[in-house]
Each structure stands twice: as C-alpha cells, then as structure tokens.
Design a protein around this motif. Structure first.
Motif, mmCIF file in Angstrom:
data_model
loop_
_atom_site.group_PDB
_atom_site.id
_atom_site.type_symbol
_atom_site.label_atom_id
_atom_site.label_comp_id
_atom_site.label_asym_id
_atom_site.label_seq_id
_atom_site.Cartn_x
_atom_site.Cartn_y
_atom_site.Cartn_z
ATOM 1 N N TRP A 1 0.913 -1.196 0.176
ATOM 2 C CA TRP A 1 0.041 -0.098 0.033
ATOM 3 C C TRP A 1 0.929 1.253 0.137
ATOM 4 O O TRP A 1 0.395 2.414 -0.288
ATOM 5 N N ARG B 1 2.256 2.592 -3.944
ATOM 6 C CA ARG B 1 1.598 3.480 -4.865
ATOM 7 C C ARG B 1 0.963 4.867 -4.665
ATOM 8 O O ARG B 1 -0.204 4.774 -4.347
ATOM 9 N N ARG C 1 -5.446 -0.415 3.951
ATOM 10 C CA ARG C 1 -6.851 -1.124 3.354
ATOM 11 C C ARG C 1 -7.359 -0.224 2.380
ATOM 12 O O ARG C 1 -7.386 0.930 2.396
ATOM 13 N N THR D 1 -10.843 0.099 -5.069
ATOM 14 C CA THR D 1 -9.701 -0.496 -4.763
ATOM 15 C C THR D 1 -8.690 0.027 -4.531
ATOM 16 O O THR D 1 -7.496 -0.673 -4.470
ATOM 17 N N ARG D 2 -8.645 1.385 -4.353
ATOM 18 C CA ARG D 2 -7.528 2.106 -4.172
ATOM 19 C C ARG D 2 -7.168 2.245 -2.952
ATOM 20 O O ARG D 2 -7.782 2.209 -1.834
ATOM 21 N N TYR D 3 -5.820 2.589 -2.345
ATOM 22 C CA TYR D 3 -5.447 2.989 -0.837
ATOM 23 C C TYR D 3 -5.587 4.120 -0.814
ATOM 24 O O TYR D 3 -5.346 5.095 -1.610
#
Lengths: 262, 252
Positions: free
Chosen positions: A257, A260, B100, B133-135
C-alpha cells in the motif's frame, strides 16, 4: 512527481545488483590471493573449501547438520517473536507495567549469551528444549524493546476511529494494530535471524551432538579450517536465501500500500 | 444503500439525542485547570440536522468526543436515541486505514447485521465507484473525505457526528461535497450533529444552528431553519446569513 518514485527506486536496485556481485567476486579474489601467498593449511583457498562442501553434500552430512541448526533457529525464532512481541506490546501500551519491568529488561539485555546457554543446560539438562529455549531467551529482550517502541507509536486517531465503529478485539488487532507494528516486526525479524544463528552455534558447540556448531567444534579439534569455512559459508548462504526468498517478498507484500502513492 | 426488505429507516423509530455537559475541565501539563465547557445543554430531535458553531477553542470538538464516548471525564450526561444506538463519525482528518483499500475501510466499519451489504449505490452517489480498490494514500483529500463519509453512512447510524468534515478543502470541492452530504443524508435522514466554522455551510445543511460562546463554552443562542433544503436558493441563503449576522455579530 510521485509517480516517478517507484521507478527511481527500481533503478537504484537495478544498478546495485551487478555492483554487489562484483564486490563479492573481489572478496573471493583477495581470499584466493592471500591463500596462495600464505600457502598454509590454516588458510585454504576457496577451491579447497568448495571441495569439502561438495564431499559432505554428497555424503549427506552437510544437509543433515544444516537442517538441525535450521530447525533450532526456526523454532527459537518462532518462540522469541511470539513471546517478545506479546510482552513488548503489553509494555508499550501499559506505562505502569513498563516502569515495573524495565529494569528486568535492562538486566536481561546485558546477560551474556554464553551465561544463558550454560545456565539453561545446568538447570534443564543437555536436551533439545533447553537448547532451543536458551537461543530464544537470548533474543526475547531485543524483540521486546523493538515492539515496545512500535506499540508506543500506535496512532491514537485510528484507535479512536476503531472504537467509534466498534471494532472487536480481533478486528482491531488484525486491521489496526498489526499493520502499524509491521515495520517493527520486520526490524526485529531481520536482526533476529542474524543473531539467533550465531547463538545457535554456541548452543550446539556446548551441548548438542549435531548441527553446524557441533561440526565446527569437530573441525576445530582437527584444525581443519576448510571444514569450518565450508559449514559456515553454507549456512550463511542459506540465511541469505531466506532473506531474499522469504523475508523480502513478505515485506514487499505487507507494504504494498505504500508503493503506489497518489 | 439500505436493505430493500426494510424500507422504513430505523432512525425514524428512535428518540432524540440529549446532551448535557455541566462542566468539562482539562488539566494542563503544568497543573493549571482549564474549563473548556461550562453548562452546555441541547437536544437534537430524531432525524434532525444540527450545526454547532463557535469560535476556535470553544470546545466543539470536545463536545463531539464526549458524545462519541471517547472522553468520559466530564460532569453531565449524554442520552443516545436508543440504549444501544449506533454512532458514526466523520472526523476532521479522514482517519482511514492506509493499508486497506477504500472498500475495505468502509466494510470494516460495518456492524454484524450489515456485513455483505450492497454498497454500490452509496459509492455511486459519492463518486467513489472507480476508487473502491485504491488505497487512501492514492486519494486526494477530497476523495478521502468522501470515503470517510461513505464509511459513516454505510453503517446506517442512529447518530451521525461530523467534525468540520469539509475543512481545508478548496471552496469548489467543499461545495460539491456539501451537496453530496445533503444527498446521502436525505436518502436516510439520521440525527446529525455537525461542528463547523463555516456559517454558510451550516445555513445550507442544518435544520437548526446552535451558537457557542468563547471558552468556557456556553450556549449563546440558536436559529431554526424550517425551509426544506430544496427551497434554499442563493437568495434565501444570503437573506438568512444577513439575519444571523445581525442577531449574532462577529460570526460571519
């Protein structure tokens, strides 16, 4: 601008890999030259060490002793990480407990590994449990100190969010606490593996009849440096494999995580 | 957003939110006592939207923390609409779990009876459908705020607390988010309490505005806004702002 970051990181890795190989090759070359000049039984050339290693590999002795040491390191690592993490988190979250047990921690941090090993054998006998326990006890204070720092650095804002949304204990641990502790667990594991196998050798030398430490003791009696180096380098090689094939991929997964950014 | 087999929102059946803080005192590191709140009491009717406005340091955030149960060290009481009322909060910072994804962040907050709930319409309304779906680290502050709003509405709370949810956004983004907030709130009106500095924001969203004094906080007055949100055009808002500015000088 942020998009460039992962690429530049990759470039750094890409350019450093050949350099690492070159540097290692230079080290072997220096060793070879020194052995040629010294021309002595106590400084064998790399080829002699490789010969011993291959012979013991064929006889099955090298894999057996490596496996015994690896088993002890693995079990001691599991015990030390479990006990040390639990105690470290508890101390990090509870200031009173921390004040009470901090002197114990400083004491155990300063007891020499050799003393712990000798006492474990005297008190619990020359058996496998005493050996693995002694290795683990040497590592536990380090894990406690690292994880205590991690627990102190937990973000109260996220804990409050979790309280408002009524996260249960397991949910809290898995999704809020452990991800924050991950860098600290990784640091403890890293320094842990390196420390553990050095202590494992002492444990084997003093009270086991197999393992790399036992073999090194044997070759020491025979003054066989090629044997000593063969076993040492074989185990170092295995630890490097664990680092590259297990620790680093796991860490990359745990921190995906971060890689990106927006 | 809500369960189709349960068309009546649960919030409609619950009672008011009753808050009474007789005093809240902070002890500073040097031992001095600082009274943050001094006799602050109000009741928010079920399904109403209340805005709390006051100067900086007037104990607004402290009031929210007390209602959220994060601060038990005060004299007074907080009575939630139901004994086991579900409370949701949108904090000043989004407070998302960075490790998450957006959807996981929202789902993790769901209570047991909402696990597996269909979140598509909520994500669509808030413009998060492409970001599930991105953080959080990959989101702009505006998108992260929307994710925090999605999380709060997904749990279908009895009480929704908002602590300056649009602060430090540019006025365009903040305006768009206010419209979105009004939209998701109207889909399932829940007792909401919003702390803000921004009177325009309060006039746009609230049924009632409570004004707090300087520290120690007391109730300075209140304004009822009966006009439905759909009828609040720019002219109406300007008129209300002028009225409020005349009645409570220094706030605008």
């Amino acid at each position: 601008m942020p998009l460039v970051m992962p690429r530049s990181r990759q470039q750094r890795h890409g350019s450093s890999a050949p350099l690492t190989l070159l540097s290692l090759a230079a080290l072997v070359l220096v060793w070879w030259a020194a052995a040629a000049i010294a021309h002595s039984r106590v400084l064998p050339p790399p080829s002699a060490v490789l010969e011993v290693a291959l012979a013991d590999l064929r006889s099955g002795e090298l894999p057996f002793h490596l496996a015994m040491t690896l088993m002890r390191v693995g079990l001691a690592f599991a015990v030390a990480m479990t006990v040390g993490s639990a105690a470290g988190i508890a101390l990090g979250l509870n200031r009173t407990a921390d004040r009470i047990f901090d002197p114990w921690l400083i004491l155990f941090l300063n007891v020499p590994a050799l003393v712990i090993v000798v006492l474990a054998y005297i008190w619990f006998g020359l058996n496998e449990a005493a050996a693995i326990g002694a290795i683990a006890v040497n590592k536990i204070p380090n894990v406690i100190v690292t994880l205590r720092e991690g627990a102190r650095a937990l973000d109260p804002a996220l804990s409050e969010m979790a309280r408002v949304y009524r996260f249960g204990r397991m949910k809290m641990l898995r999704h809020v606490v452990l991800p924050q502790l991950q860098p600290y667990v990784a640091a403890a594991s890293r320094s842990g593996l390196a420390l553990l196998w050095k202590i494992a050798l002492v444990v084997e030398l003093l009270g086991r009849s197999n393992g790399v430490g036992f073999q090194i003791n044997l070759y020491f009696q025979l003054f066989d440096v090629a044997g000593i180096l063969a076993y040492t380098l074989a185990f170092v090689g295995i630890m490097l494999l664990i680092e590259f094939l297990l620790v680093q991929p796991l860490e990359a997964r745990a921190t995906r995580w971060r890689l990106r950014p927006a | 957003m809500s369960n189709p087999s349960k068309p009546v929102p649960r919030a409609g059946a619950s009672g008011p939110l009753d808050v009474r803080i007789d005093s809240k005192v902070y002890r500073a590191a040097d031992g001095t006592r600082l009274t943050a709140i001094d006799a602050l009491a109000f009741t928010a009717a079920a399904g109403s939207f209340t805005a709390l406005i006051g100067p900086s340091g007037s104990g607004k955030t402290t009031t929210l923390r007390i209602i959220l149960g994060l601060d038990a060290d005060y004299a007074g009481h907080v009575v939630l609409p139901r004994p086991d009322a579900r409370v949701a909060a949108v904090f000043q910072e989004p407070r998302l779990l960075p490790w998450r994804s957006v959807e996981e962040n929202v789902r993790l907050a769901l209570p047991p009876d909402r696990i597996g709930a269909e979140l598509g319409p909520l994500f669509d309304t808030l413009g998060l459908a492409d970001h599930r779906t991105r953080y959080p680290g990959e989101l702009s502050l505006g998108l992260a705020r929307r994710a925090a709003l999605a999380r709060a509405f997904a749990v279908e709370p009895d009480v929704l607390l908002l602590d300056e949810p649009f602060v430090s956004l540019d006025e365009m983004t903040a305006g768009r988010l206010r419209v979105l907030l009004a939209e998701v709130w109207a889909a399932r009106p829940t007792t909401a309490l919003m702390v803000t500095h921004n009177l325009r924001e309060a006039v746009e969203l609230a049924d009632r505005i409570l004004f707090l004094t300087e520290r120690p906080a007391r109730l300075r007055g209140s304004v009822e806004l009966a006009t439905p949100r759909s009828g609040r055009d720019a002219a109406w808002r300007e008129a209300r702002l002028r009225e409020i500015d005349a009645a409570f000088p220094g706030i605008l």
